[in-house]
Scaffold this active site. Structure first.
Site, PDB file in Angstrom:
ATOM      1  N   ARG A 178      26.502   6.024  22.408  1.00  0.00           N
ATOM      2  CA  ARG A 178      27.724   5.321  22.802  1.00  0.00           C
ATOM      3  C   ARG A 178      28.950   6.176  22.476  1.00  0.00           C
ATOM      4  O   ARG A 178      29.898   6.246  23.276  1.00  0.00           O
ATOM      5  CB  ARG A 178      27.814   3.961  22.113  1.00  0.00           C
ATOM      6  CG  ARG A 178      26.720   2.990  22.542  1.00  0.00           C
ATOM      7  CD  ARG A 178      26.857   1.652  21.849  1.00  0.00           C
ATOM      8  NE  ARG A 178      28.008   0.908  22.338  1.00  0.00           N
ATOM      9  CZ  ARG A 178      28.504  -0.173  21.736  1.00  0.00           C
ATOM     10  NH1 ARG A 178      27.942  -0.628  20.622  1.00  0.00           N
ATOM     11  NH2 ARG A 178      29.539  -0.808  22.241  1.00  0.00           N
ATOM     12  N   CYS A 234      34.492   0.664  15.836  1.00  0.00           N
ATOM     13  CA  CYS A 234      33.158   0.598  16.456  1.00  0.00           C
ATOM     14  C   CYS A 234      33.378   0.029  17.852  1.00  0.00           C
ATOM     15  O   CYS A 234      34.315   0.414  18.532  1.00  0.00           O
ATOM     16  CB  CYS A 234      32.209  -0.248  15.608  1.00  0.00           C
ATOM     17  SG  CYS A 234      32.822  -1.929  15.282  1.00  0.00           S
TER      18      CYS A 234
END
Length: 282
Positions: A178, A234
């Protein structure tokens, strides 16, 4: 100040009047599951905290998938859980500390110093034969008075400035794929905030949801100066929280959470993103 307590510590303080236990179990792919398993069994005296209902504000155009709750919401949620300034709070989960750390960070941000994360998952608590119950405790409300401490929080404006002048280290806590923009299972754009370095949050954990030692955590962040300002993010401000806690355990205190995280960053169409492996840049 240490932010973790052991199962054995909690066992000794299980029935202390001024110890409040918060069950933060939550599955992102199954939002109703946490409350359901809490009803089945939990640590005696524990009050359930739902990530999306209790530990996040309402989702809007900006703010990310798990926005910062208002002070009014925090006062209501934590007050109804029987928390005031005299109470020691211990949060636990079954997600290697991610949800419990989010609760820990929120309470620290709102000015509550006496809050800890249980070292080891709830499954480990049961495996050791420690007591569990299906009795939902009747908890008397107490006045929780939020005192937001901005030193714990990075706003989108702070992150824009960090991208612009590179005076702050941005730490991306997500999985490498990611971070590199190779895949994005949740958010509508793939990649990272420009200039961010990668520190996967689970690298601070061991089997069973136990946290690595302060020395081991320090080794993960050894290339950062302890006085350097750090902003951790995040996808939505949840799994960054274990990295914030790990940094505090390792002696870093100039650490802020970008609570909206990548899901907030990409809600602004003019924000740049990076992809690929930065170490391969010529």
């Amino acid at each position: 100040m240490a932010s973790l307590v052991s199962h054995e510590w909690l066992l000794r303080h299980l029935h202390d009047e001024n110890t409040r236990i918060l069950d933060c179990r939550f599955w992102l792919g199954d939002p109703a599951k946490g409350a359901a398993v809490y009803q089945e069994d939990h640590i005696p005296g524990a009050v359930y905290m739902d990530l999306e209902r209790d530990l996040s504000g309402p989702v809007g155009e900006h703010g990310g998938r798990h926005p910062l709750p208002s002070a009014e919401q925090a006062a209501d949620v934590f007050g109804r859980a029987g928390i005031d300034e005299t109470v020691t709070v211990v949060a636990y989960d079954d997600q290697d500390g991610a949800m419990a750390a989010r609760c820990w960070w929120l309470l620290r941000y709102f000015g509550h110093a006496h809050v800890y994360v249980l070292d080891g998952n709830y499954r480990e608590w049961k495996k050791k034969g420690h007591p569990v119950t299906n009795v939902v405790p009747a908890v008397a409300s107490r006045p929780f008075r939020p005192r937001p401490d901005r030193s714990w929080l990075a706003t989108v404006e702070d992150v824009r400035a960090a991208v612009r002048d590179r005076s702050v280290v941005l730490i991306d806590s997500r999985e490498w794929k990611r971070y590199a923009g190779l895949e994005e299972p949740i958010d509508r754009r793939a990649g990272r905030i420009p200039g961010a370095v990668h520190r996967f949050w689970k690298d601070g954990m061991t089997e069973g949801g136990y946290w690595k030692s302060a020395v081991e955590q320090a080794a993960r962040f050894a290339d950062f100066d302890r006085g350097q300002p750090l902003i951790v993010y995040c996808g939505s401000g949840v799994t960054a929280c274990p990295n914030v806690l790990a940094l505090h355990e390792a002696g870093y205190h100039n650490v802020r959470l970008y609570v909206g995280s990548f899901s907030d960053w990409i809600s602004y169409p003019d924000h740049p993103i990076e992809t690929g492996d930065p170490s391969s840049d010529a």
